[in-house]
Motif scaffolding. Sequence first.
Motif, mmCIF file in Angstrom:
data_model
loop_
_atom_site.group_PDB
_atom_site.id
_atom_site.type_symbol
_atom_site.label_atom_id
_atom_site.label_comp_id
_atom_site.label_asym_id
_atom_site.label_seq_id
_atom_site.Cartn_x
_atom_site.Cartn_y
_atom_site.Cartn_z
ATOM 1 N N GLY A 1 0.805 -1.210 0.000
ATOM 2 C CA GLY A 1 0.000 0.000 0.000
ATOM 3 C C GLY A 1 0.841 1.265 0.000
ATOM 4 O O GLY A 1 0.523 2.234 -0.700
ATOM 5 N N ILE A 2 1.919 1.274 0.786
ATOM 6 C CA ILE A 2 2.796 2.445 0.823
ATOM 7 C C ILE A 2 3.430 2.687 -0.543
ATOM 8 O O ILE A 2 3.554 3.834 -1.001
ATOM 9 N N ALA A 3 3.815 1.610 -1.217
ATOM 10 C CA ALA A 3 4.389 1.749 -2.552
ATOM 11 C C ALA A 3 3.379 2.330 -3.531
ATOM 12 O O ALA A 3 3.711 3.163 -4.383
ATOM 13 N N ARG A 4 2.119 1.917 -3.399
ATOM 14 C CA ARG A 4 1.089 2.449 -4.289
ATOM 15 C C ARG A 4 0.862 3.940 -4.035
ATOM 16 O O ARG A 4 0.693 4.733 -4.966
ATOM 17 N N VAL A 5 0.833 4.340 -2.754
ATOM 18 C CA VAL A 5 0.602 5.748 -2.417
ATOM 19 C C VAL A 5 1.770 6.609 -2.893
ATOM 20 O O VAL A 5 1.569 7.698 -3.467
ATOM 21 N N SER A 6 2.989 6.152 -2.663
ATOM 22 C CA SER A 6 4.155 6.924 -3.111
ATOM 23 C C SER A 6 4.186 7.039 -4.626
ATOM 24 O O SER A 6 4.531 8.092 -5.172
ATOM 25 N N GLN A 7 3.798 5.968 -5.317
ATOM 26 C CA GLN A 7 3.718 6.026 -6.770
ATOM 27 C C GLN A 7 2.669 7.034 -7.216
ATOM 28 O O GLN A 7 2.872 7.763 -8.195
ATOM 29 N N ALA A 8 1.554 7.086 -6.497
ATOM 30 C CA ALA A 8 0.476 8.009 -6.867
ATOM 31 C C ALA A 8 0.937 9.460 -6.757
ATOM 32 O O ALA A 8 0.695 10.271 -7.663
ATOM 33 N N PHE A 9 1.597 9.812 -5.680
ATOM 34 C CA PHE A 9 2.040 11.195 -5.519
ATOM 35 C C PHE A 9 3.144 11.544 -6.516
ATOM 36 O O PHE A 9 3.186 12.667 -7.037
#
Length: 256
Positions: free
Chosen positions: A173-181
Amino acid sequence: MFEAANRLIGPVQDGLALGGVVFLRIGAAMAVLPAFGDRMVPARVRLVAALMFTLIVAPALAPVLALGPRPPWLRLLATETIAGLSLGAAVRLFVIVLQTAGSMAAQSTSLAQIFGGANVEPLPAIGHVMVIGGLALAAMTGLHVKIVEYFLLSYDLMPAGVFPFASDLMPWGIARVSQAFALAFTLAAPFLIASMIYNVALGVINKAMPQLMVAFVGAPAITAGALILLALSLPAILELWAAALDRFLANPARPP
């Protein structure tokens, strides 16, 4: 006679059980999926869409998803709901990417207050255009087919009946959020660069000619420039966004 009836009822019960387990995951994901799960879509339409996705996905999982004669329904209710919400939220992040990029672009070009409440979620005009354009592009390029593949691949990432461990789900999940930003900043980069050039130029002009009201001259210029830049860059922005969405749906376990 009763034996024949049992032989007929058995496969039907197995099929209904399989469909029920698949529907738990798809129904939870449908609550937050983009396009299909938006609040502007009526609840009945979302329910029918979830049932249609279930009818497509369940037969493909029949050879690999063994439930047994008595599936643990309480456990499946918890695990499949968690898995569905996690999978749907991961895709919803791509809509948040467009919203964030639009807000950054609008704030940097002084367009943040124009039609701020036109959408279901308060967004500036640029963000509204990006979100609607992105969803339309995704739908036209076969989002429904990619979502079906995404659900099928999700059972390798999150097996049915297995609680996702926090140690595995949190890094994902953290990887997905960082990718989104990171993607949102990339999409808004043309507007941020134009804003920086505009403010530097305005400062130089104000320093050279203090008596000139540069704000009255610069405000129409930045507004017109932002709209022209939006018209020129939006196709490339949406193409880049759609490519990132396709890569994720094709391989959700792949690190960004």
